[in-house]
Every structure is written in C-alpha cells, then in structure tokens.
Design a protein around this motif. Structure first.
Motif, PDB file in Angstrom:
ATOM      1  N   LYS A 172      16.267  14.187 -32.681  1.00 54.89           N
ATOM      2  CA  LYS A 172      14.967  14.019 -32.038  1.00 54.89           C
ATOM      3  C   LYS A 172      14.097  15.241 -32.321  1.00 54.89           C
ATOM      4  O   LYS A 172      14.533  16.376 -32.133  1.00 54.89           O
ATOM      5  CB  LYS A 172      15.158  13.844 -30.527  1.00 54.89           C
ATOM      6  N   PRO A 173      12.872  15.041 -32.754  1.00 59.06           N
ATOM      7  CA  PRO A 173      12.007  16.188 -33.100  1.00 59.06           C
ATOM      8  C   PRO A 173      11.495  16.917 -31.859  1.00 59.06           C
ATOM      9  O   PRO A 173      11.329  16.330 -30.791  1.00 59.06           O
ATOM     10  CB  PRO A 173      10.854  15.523 -33.854  1.00 59.06           C
ATOM     11  N   GLY A 174      11.275  18.207 -32.021  1.00 64.79           N
ATOM     12  CA  GLY A 174      10.583  18.979 -31.002  1.00 64.79           C
ATOM     13  C   GLY A 174      11.425  19.517 -29.867  1.00 64.79           C
ATOM     14  O   GLY A 174      10.915  20.198 -28.984  1.00 64.79           O
ATOM     15  N   GLY A 175      12.710  19.259 -29.872  1.00 70.44           N
ATOM     16  CA  GLY A 175      13.557  19.731 -28.787  1.00 70.44           C
ATOM     17  C   GLY A 175      14.057  21.140 -29.019  1.00 70.44           C
ATOM     18  O   GLY A 175      13.900  21.716 -30.103  1.00 70.44           O
ATOM     19  N   PRO A 176      14.683  21.734 -27.992  1.00 71.88           N
ATOM     20  CA  PRO A 176      15.198  23.098 -28.115  1.00 71.88           C
ATOM     21  C   PRO A 176      16.506  23.137 -28.892  1.00 71.88           C
ATOM     22  O   PRO A 176      17.169  22.116 -29.085  1.00 71.88           O
ATOM     23  CB  PRO A 176      15.430  23.507 -26.662  1.00 71.88           C
ATOM     24  N   CYS A 177      16.885  24.327 -29.336  1.00 71.04           N
ATOM     25  CA  CYS A 177      18.207  24.549 -29.899  1.00 71.04           C
ATOM     26  C   CYS A 177      18.925  25.583 -29.030  1.00 71.04           C
ATOM     27  O   CYS A 177      18.351  26.117 -28.077  1.00 71.04           O
ATOM     28  CB  CYS A 177      18.120  25.003 -31.357  1.00 71.04           C
ATOM     29  N   TYR A 178      20.179  25.877 -29.351  1.00 72.77           N
ATOM     30  CA  TYR A 178      20.964  26.810 -28.537  1.00 72.77           C
ATOM     31  C   TYR A 178      20.322  28.194 -28.499  1.00 72.77           C
ATOM     32  O   TYR A 178      20.372  28.888 -27.484  1.00 72.77           O
ATOM     33  CB  TYR A 178      22.396  26.891 -29.076  1.00 72.77           C
ATOM     34  N   GLN A 179      19.699  28.596 -29.589  1.00 74.48           N
ATOM     35  CA  GLN A 179      19.103  29.931 -29.629  1.00 74.48           C
ATOM     36  C   GLN A 179      17.753  30.002 -28.924  1.00 74.48           C
ATOM     37  O   GLN A 179      17.209  31.092 -28.749  1.00 74.48           O
ATOM     38  CB  GLN A 179      19.011  30.430 -31.071  1.00 74.48           C
TER      39      GLN A 179
END
Length: 256
Positions: A172-179
């Motif tokens: 899904k575009p635009g979501g956060p990542c772990y960092q």
C-alpha cells in the motif's frame, strides 16, 4: 502464492473447519493460506507462538531462519522447543515439532545468521515476513528488504511486561516503515537476558503477529499505519496512529 495447490483435500477441510466457518475466511481464504509462503526470522520467544499458530492455521510453507541453538533458559518462553531439543539448532528443533503439529504444510529450516543478500533473496520469495528478531540491525535489514520487494512486514518486540507490534504493508502506498518509528541509531537495545521478560507476554505479542500475518495474506484490515502497545502488568492495550515520516532515511523519498 504457490498456485500449484488448487484445492484442499478432505482431511484439510476437517482440520481447518473452524476457520473455514468464518465468513471472512471461508473455503477460498483457507485455500489462499494453503498457497501462501511466510518467512519467520527468529525462532525465540516471539517466533515460537508465531510459528506454532501459522503452522496450525495451515499456511502452506513456512521458512524458519535462525542461527542459535536451544538452551535450557529458552524453554521458559520459547514454547516451540522441548527439553529433548536442548543443544539442537533452533530451526531444526522448530521444524521437527511443527511437522508433528501439521503434516500438510512444508517447512524449510535455514540455520544461519542471514546477511543482507540472503535476506533480500528470502523476502523476495515470501508473501509475508515476520520479524521476530531481537536487534535493530536485523530489523532495519528486514525493513529495507520488505520495502524494496513490497512484501508485508509484521514486526513485534517484547521486554519485561511490555510488548509492541505493527504491520508495515508495503503493498500500500504512503504508509510508514519501521524506520519511521525508529531512526537508524535506534537507541539502546534491551534484551530479555539483561532485563527479563514474562513468558506469556511474548506469547501475547507473537499470537497477535500471527493474526496480523493471516489478515495480511487475506487482504483483511491490519495494524498498517498503527502501533499497538501492550502493557501486561496493568493489562492495558493502546493503539496509536503511526504516520510516515517524510524525512525517513529509508522510505522518505516515497512521500516527497
């Protein structure tokens, strides 16, 4: 997905009947789980309930990745292992015990400390990845690989009476990542061997990780964009919104 499997046999229908009864899963969803490949990094406190529940739920292929051996101090919380497995490689121990739990699934054991190249290769083959490791180096490497390959990452952590987890669905575009949650320098790492942990706490977090993996595979709502924090001492569970950081060193360019 492994589309070579195009139906469930009568024994599998009986085995998974309670899940098939759920309208969100049904026969088609259970078949989708049987065609799926989950890679679990870490077969310790979190990886134990994750692997047990994903095996029991009928995920078609599990790849287990760990480099450690079973020690007697592990058995307090690493419930996929048994006293008879002390001294064995954790992946071999888990593979043996999971095979006894479910003969209908394929289990691959990789007994090594995976480097960046191997992580990339394993993630590229996966439908979902579960981060059950205990150090920032591994977590950042898994985050990078899942982001690059657009594979959902289910990340969990537990210490003392506390746990946290989130799903980073890179499809899904635009979501956060772990960092977005932790910068590269991550801060001081706390380990169970140094700070202690209550056995059922890792069970709580690992079980929820397994649920999130199943939901991700079935395209059901997950903790994507949210952070769940578990405080087992007060028995409080909070869910916070987790937004993408436009300045994130890993995924920030995707939000520009």
């Amino acid at each position: 997905m492994n589309f070579e499997k195009n139906e469930l046999n009568d024994e599998e229908l009986s085995r998974y009947s309670r899940q098939i009864l759920l309208p969100e899963i049904d026969y088609s969803g259970q078949l989708k789980l049987a065609q799926a490949h989950a890679v679990i990094f870490g077969l310790g406190g979190l990886g134990s309930p994750v692997s047990l529940y994903l095996a029991a739920a009928g995920i078609g292929k599990l790849t287990l990745v760990d480099f450690d051996e079973v020690d007697d101090s592990n058995l307090q919380r690493q419930i996929v292992h048994r006293e008879a497995n002390i001294g064995q490689a954790k992946v071999a121990s888990a593979q043996s015990n999971l095979t006894q739990l479910n003969r209908f699934i394929e289990i691959e054991a990789i007994n090594s400390r995976a480097d960046e190249k191997q992580i990339q290769k394993l993630v590229a083959q996966a439908d979902v990845v579960l981060d059950c490791t205990d150090n920032f180096t591994s977590r950042f490497a898994l985050n990078r690989a899942c982001l690059q390959n657009k594979v959902p990452l289910i990340s969990g952590a537990a210490i003392r009476w506390e746990g946290q987890l989130s799903t980073y669905d890179f499809r899904k575009p635009g979501g956060p990542c772990y960092q977005c949650l932790y910068p590269n320098d991550g801060g001081q790492e706390l380990t169970c061997s140094q700070s202690g942990v209550l056995s059922p706490v890792v069970g709580m977090v690992g079980s929820i990780q397994a649920i999130e993996a199943i939901k991700a595979l079935l395209d059901l709502p997950t903790l994507h964009g949210k952070l769940m924090i578990v405080d087992a001492y007060s028995m409080m569970i909070r869910t916070l919104n987790l937004k993408a950081d436009p300045n994130c060193r890993q995924c920030g360019c995707d939000h520009g």
